[in-house]
Design an enzyme around this catalytic site. Structure first.
Site, PDB file in Angstrom:
ATOM      1  N   LYS A 173      69.591  22.457 -13.181  1.00 14.27           N
ATOM      2  CA  LYS A 173      70.447  21.294 -13.465  1.00 14.27           C
ATOM      3  C   LYS A 173      71.663  21.342 -12.561  1.00 14.27           C
ATOM      4  O   LYS A 173      72.116  22.425 -12.189  1.00 14.27           O
ATOM      5  CB  LYS A 173      70.928  21.321 -14.925  1.00 14.27           C
ATOM      6  CG  LYS A 173      71.442  19.992 -15.414  1.00 14.27           C
ATOM      7  CD  LYS A 173      70.276  19.043 -15.649  1.00 14.27           C
ATOM      8  CE  LYS A 173      70.585  17.926 -16.575  1.00 14.27           C
ATOM      9  NZ  LYS A 173      69.375  17.487 -17.288  1.00 14.27           N
ATOM     10  N   SER A 227      58.656  12.605 -13.507  1.00 12.43           N
ATOM     11  CA  SER A 227      59.132  13.218 -12.258  1.00 12.43           C
ATOM     12  C   SER A 227      58.052  14.119 -11.681  1.00 12.43           C
ATOM     13  O   SER A 227      57.841  14.158 -10.461  1.00 12.43           O
ATOM     14  CB  SER A 227      60.379  14.068 -12.513  1.00 12.43           C
ATOM     15  OG  SER A 227      61.539  13.287 -12.497  1.00 12.43           O
ATOM     16  N   ASP A 242      70.278  12.069 -13.680  1.00 12.66           N
ATOM     17  CA  ASP A 242      70.725  12.410 -15.033  1.00 12.66           C
ATOM     18  C   ASP A 242      71.862  11.433 -15.348  1.00 12.66           C
ATOM     19  O   ASP A 242      71.907  10.352 -14.759  1.00 12.66           O
ATOM     20  CB  ASP A 242      71.142  13.891 -15.078  1.00 12.66           C
ATOM     21  CG  ASP A 242      71.190  14.427 -16.506  1.00 12.66           C
ATOM     22  OD1 ASP A 242      70.142  14.740 -17.066  1.00 12.66           O
ATOM     23  OD2 ASP A 242      72.297  14.510 -17.077  1.00 12.66           O
TER      24      ASP A 242
HETATM   25  N1  GLU Z   1      67.602  14.434 -16.235  1.00 19.87           N
HETATM   26  C1  GLU Z   1      66.345  14.337 -16.912  1.00 19.87           C
HETATM   27  C2  GLU Z   1      66.266  15.373 -18.015  1.00 19.87           C
HETATM   28  O1  GLU Z   1      67.267  15.829 -18.524  1.00 19.87           O
HETATM   29  C3  GLU Z   1      65.158  14.345 -15.974  1.00 19.87           C
HETATM   30  C4  GLU Z   1      64.999  15.564 -15.132  1.00 19.87           C
HETATM   31  C5  GLU Z   1      63.911  15.451 -14.069  1.00 19.87           C
HETATM   32  O2  GLU Z   1      63.267  14.417 -13.979  1.00 19.87           O
HETATM   33  O3  GLU Z   1      63.758  16.436 -13.353  1.00 19.87           O
HETATM   34  O4  GLU Z   1      65.215  15.700 -18.489  1.00 19.87           O
END
Ligand code: GLU
Length: 418
Positions: A106, A350, A146
């Site tokens: 993240k 994704s 995000d």
């Molecule tokens: N930000 C999204 C999550 O918290 C997606 C993350 C992604 O697609 O890698 O799951």
């Protein structure tokens, strides 16, 4: 809203709660409670008026035992090192519960993007991409959107990376626009998994979703799509909120028209189908069948949890309940579908985007949605099997038992490296 709960401590509590039911050594559990590494970068960009400004940015690579680190990048004033660490851990267990071959990561920048022009945000994003370049790559670490980031930022990061590497590698990042190598169904995916998981939970609990009442806290991408899809499934969305407050209509309102209103005016508050204005807390404690928290961490602490009257909670946000709130809701028999499953649609699509990028072969929206449904239903079934097998009180613990076991197995099977 509790400010005191540190999300990284919440993550570690959740892991400890599950560890009690796992046949995994304490030494391995210890490894699975900390990120492998965290990048902290200082990004200095030129503002439109010529002044320089410095921003702090992070990327936490929590665990890569099951595949490349995976997870979004958020732009928010509340971003901190511990928040990013927690979110990267949640990503690790999210990719594991839905059983896709990815790890957890993240990133974030401490910024309120509303205060900056598009050109400034582009310079900042490209500056972060330059710092991330040695760490990311389709087989290393694959960022995504995000909070407060989306296709625009992902396209900039892809372009910066590809330019510096002198290559084309769309799978270095996901959540891109369709013309830049994005996937059909990606924008809707988080909200879609939230309602698919809710549908499975209602079925499991022998409850009828048709006519069920729903409240949605947060009307961003995850929240409003969840509202739209649950309405299409026959439930009635009676309340919703955004950062300015909430709206209520006992007969339900049109979630799409409410979103249009928000797009025009900046908030859903004031939307004409609303009978009554509510606060954010009112929305969270409303007597509804299903509550969907879709904003930020720690939306419900132990105090507020005492007033929660929903029967089922499907967590579209990451970490919306503190561990103490979890305890209160467990006593009240509220069925909480944990974030790592309920919002896993985003990372699952994704993953589909990454697969399509690597194959340079693109799927229809119908195929994406069908494959997503299979993944979420299978993950829910795995959760329920473990929930029943160990006679657990809390579905979150069941999800962590399944997920931690998968990560620990991948780690053990890899053997040791001197
Ligand atoms: N930000 C999204 C999550 O918290 C997606 C993350 C992604 O697609 O890698 O799951």
């Amino acid at each position: 809203m509790s400010d005191e709960t540190n999300p990284f401590e919440s993550l570690q509590t959740q892991i400890d709660d599950a560890a009690a039911y796992l046949d995994v050594g304490d030494d391995v559990i210890e490894r699975l409670k900390y990120p492998e590494r965290v990048l902290e970068a200082n990004l200095t960009i030129e503002r439109d008026d010529g002044e320089l400004e410095r921003f702090t940015a992070f990327r936490s690579q929590f665990n890569g035992d099951r595949g490349p680190y995976k997870g979004g990048i958020r732009y928010h004033p509340q971003v901190s090192r511990d928040e990013v660490k927690a979110l990267s851990g949640w990503m690790t267990y999210k990719t594991a519960i839905v059983d896709i071959p990815l790890g957890g990561g993240k990133g974030g920048i401490i910024i309120d993007p509303d205060d900056y022009s598009e050109a400034e945000l582009e310079r900042l994003t490209r500056s972060f991409a330059k710092e991330l370049r040695p760490l990311i790559g389709e087989d290393r670490d694959v960022p995504a959107p995000d909070v407060n980031t989306g296709q625009r930022e992902m396209n900039w990061i892809k372009d910066t990376y590809e330019t510096l590497e002198n290559t084309t590698e769309p799978g270095v990042i996901t959540g891109k626009a369709l013309d830049s190598g994005g996937s059909e169904g990606r924008v809707e995916a988080t909200g879609r998994s939230t309602v698919l998981a809710a549908r499975e939970a209602f079925d499991y609990l022998d409850k009828d979703l048709e006519g069920a009442t729903v409240a949605v806290q947060g009307y961003g991408n995850a929240g409003w799509i969840a509202a739209k899809l649950i309405d299409e499934m026959g439930a009635t969305v009676v309340a919703a909120s955004d950062s300015s407050g909430g709206i209520y209509n006992a007969d339900g309102f049109d979630p799409v028209a409410a979103k249009d209103y928000k797009n025009e005016t900046g908030s859903i508050v004031g939307y004409e189908e609303s009978e009554q204005k509510l606060t954010n807390e009112d929305v969270l404690t409303l007597d509804v069948d299903l509550l969907i928290p879709a904003a930020l961490e720690n939306a419900i602490d132990a105090d507020l949890a005492k007033d929660v009257t929903a029967d089922v909670i499907s967590e579209a946000a990451n970490g919306p309940l503190t561990p103490k709130a979890d305890e209160v809701l467990e006593e009240k028999d509220v069925f909480v579908i944990p974030d790592i499953l309920a919002n896993a649609g985003g990372v699952t699509v994704s993953y589909f985007e990454w697969v399509q990028n690597r194959q340079r072969f693109y799927w229809s929206e119908e195929r994406v949605n069908e494959e997503l449904e299979t993944v979420i239903v299978d993950a829910f079934d795995a959760l329920v099997d473990t929930y029943e097998e160990h006679n657990l009180e809390n579905p979150r613990t069941a999800a962590y038992v399944v997920a931690i076991q998968r990560v620990a197995d991948a780690f053990s099977e890899a053997g040791s490296w001197p």
